[in-house]
Design an enzyme around this catalytic site. Structure first.
Site, mmCIF file in Angstrom:
data_model
loop_
_atom_site.group_PDB
_atom_site.id
_atom_site.type_symbol
_atom_site.label_atom_id
_atom_site.label_comp_id
_atom_site.label_asym_id
_atom_site.label_seq_id
_atom_site.Cartn_x
_atom_site.Cartn_y
_atom_site.Cartn_z
ATOM 1 N N GLN A 140 4.354 -31.582 0.464
ATOM 2 C CA GLN A 140 4.092 -31.422 -0.970
ATOM 3 C C GLN A 140 4.933 -30.317 -1.605
ATOM 4 O O GLN A 140 5.092 -30.286 -2.816
ATOM 5 C CB GLN A 140 2.602 -31.125 -1.205
ATOM 6 C CG GLN A 140 1.702 -32.299 -0.863
ATOM 7 C CD GLN A 140 0.248 -31.926 -1.019
ATOM 8 O OE1 GLN A 140 -0.336 -31.344 -0.122
ATOM 9 N NE2 GLN A 140 -0.335 -32.229 -2.166
ATOM 10 N N GLY B 288 -6.411 -27.903 0.295
ATOM 11 C CA GLY B 288 -5.464 -28.256 1.350
ATOM 12 C C GLY B 288 -4.086 -28.479 0.774
ATOM 13 O O GLY B 288 -3.946 -28.851 -0.392
ATOM 14 N N HIS C 132 -6.497 -36.216 5.206
ATOM 15 C CA HIS C 132 -5.731 -36.340 3.963
ATOM 16 C C HIS C 132 -4.394 -35.582 4.081
ATOM 17 O O HIS C 132 -3.337 -36.120 3.749
ATOM 18 C CB HIS C 132 -6.590 -35.788 2.809
ATOM 19 C CG HIS C 132 -5.902 -35.721 1.477
ATOM 20 N ND1 HIS C 132 -6.374 -36.370 0.356
ATOM 21 C CD2 HIS C 132 -4.789 -35.066 1.073
ATOM 22 C CE1 HIS C 132 -5.561 -36.125 -0.663
ATOM 23 N NE2 HIS C 132 -4.597 -35.332 -0.262
ATOM 24 N N GLU C 133 -4.457 -34.354 4.587
ATOM 25 C CA GLU C 133 -3.229 -33.542 4.681
ATOM 26 C C GLU C 133 -2.263 -34.094 5.729
ATOM 27 O O GLU C 133 -1.051 -34.110 5.506
ATOM 28 C CB GLU C 133 -3.558 -32.075 4.988
ATOM 29 C CG GLU C 133 -4.415 -31.357 3.950
ATOM 30 C CD GLU C 133 -3.947 -31.548 2.519
ATOM 31 O OE1 GLU C 133 -2.733 -31.693 2.295
ATOM 32 O OE2 GLU C 133 -4.805 -31.572 1.616
ATOM 33 N N CYS D 164 -5.869 -34.889 -5.214
ATOM 34 C CA CYS D 164 -4.684 -34.376 -4.544
ATOM 35 C C CYS D 164 -3.829 -33.621 -5.549
ATOM 36 O O CYS D 164 -3.651 -34.073 -6.676
ATOM 37 C CB CYS D 164 -3.898 -35.542 -3.967
ATOM 38 S SG CYS D 164 -2.385 -35.056 -3.138
ATOM 39 N N LEU D 165 -3.302 -32.488 -5.145
ATOM 40 C CA LEU D 165 -2.455 -31.692 -6.040
ATOM 41 C C LEU D 165 -1.182 -32.454 -6.431
ATOM 42 O O LEU D 165 -0.600 -32.172 -7.470
ATOM 43 C CB LEU D 165 -2.087 -30.362 -5.380
ATOM 44 C CG LEU D 165 -3.263 -29.415 -5.084
ATOM 45 C CD1 LEU D 165 -2.772 -28.197 -4.317
ATOM 46 C CD2 LEU D 165 -3.966 -29.002 -6.362
ATOM 47 N N HIS E 256 -0.087 -36.821 4.431
ATOM 48 C CA HIS E 256 1.082 -36.390 3.656
ATOM 49 C C HIS E 256 2.315 -36.265 4.554
ATOM 50 O O HIS E 256 3.429 -36.577 4.135
ATOM 51 C CB HIS E 256 0.837 -35.023 2.999
ATOM 52 C CG HIS E 256 0.091 -35.107 1.699
ATOM 53 N ND1 HIS E 256 0.574 -35.783 0.606
ATOM 54 C CD2 HIS E 256 -1.092 -34.575 1.309
ATOM 55 C CE1 HIS E 256 -0.290 -35.669 -0.401
ATOM 56 N NE2 HIS E 256 -1.316 -34.934 0.004
HETATM 57 NI NI NI Z 1 -2.975 -34.347 -1.095
#
Ligand code: NI
Length: 169
Positions: free
Chosen positions: A51, A46, A133-134, A91-92, A137
């Protein structure tokens, strides 16, 4: 298509609140394609626009094994949440840190696709986790913000240590 740069904490831009997408144009289609490219290359399941430093309400996901089921949610709203699940998340934007986060088990979402068409989605398990989660962000929230202060402190310390080790390599 292009790979975009992914912001990592403690970059303050990750705390930006995204605004609604209003223009459903070719620029948006390109952004979605670039975000999918970036997510697959990372690799991740995701990615939120926040991000990649684009502060619009747009997330892409793909939880399929073969990475052939891309999902794009624009201006998504969770309309219903049921139950709870506890699952380890990463998470990235928070590299190499994993922690258990409590999320709703089942969610209902209303969103638009890249053409601006409204659709409904019911998600449970990993997909429900990933969407929650996304969407966080887009509010400027990363999963570490859901942890207790002590756990968050430990995670940040670990991240700092790894950063220093990488610099010394
Ligand atoms: Ni994330």
């Amino acid at each position: 298509m292009a790979k975009l740069n992914i912001l990592t904490i403690p970059d303050k831009r990750l705390k930006t609140k995204a605004v609604a997408v209003e223009q459903f144009d070719s620029e948006l289609v390109t952004l979605v394609a670039d975000m999918l490219d970036t997510m697959y290359a990372a690799p991740g399941i995701g990615l939120a626009a926040t991000q990649v430093d684009v502060h619009k309400r747009l997330v892409v996901l793909d939880i399929s094994e073969d990475k052939d089921q891309p999902l794009c949610l624009i201006n998504a709203k969770i309309t219903k949440k049921t139950g709870h699940q506890l699952h380890e998340e990463g998470c990235l934007s928070v590299p190499n840190i994993y922690a258990k986060v409590k999320r709703a088990e089942l969610i209902e979402v209303e969103a638009q696709n890249e053409k601006g068409e409204v659709f409904q989605l019911r998600a449970e398990g990993l997909l429900a986790i990933c969407i929650q989660h996304e969407l966080d962000h887009l509010e400027g929230i990363v999963f570490l913000d859901h942890l207790s202060p002590l756990k968050r402190k430990m995670a940040l310390k670990k991240l700092e240590k790894e950063k220093q080790e990488n610099e010394n390599d």
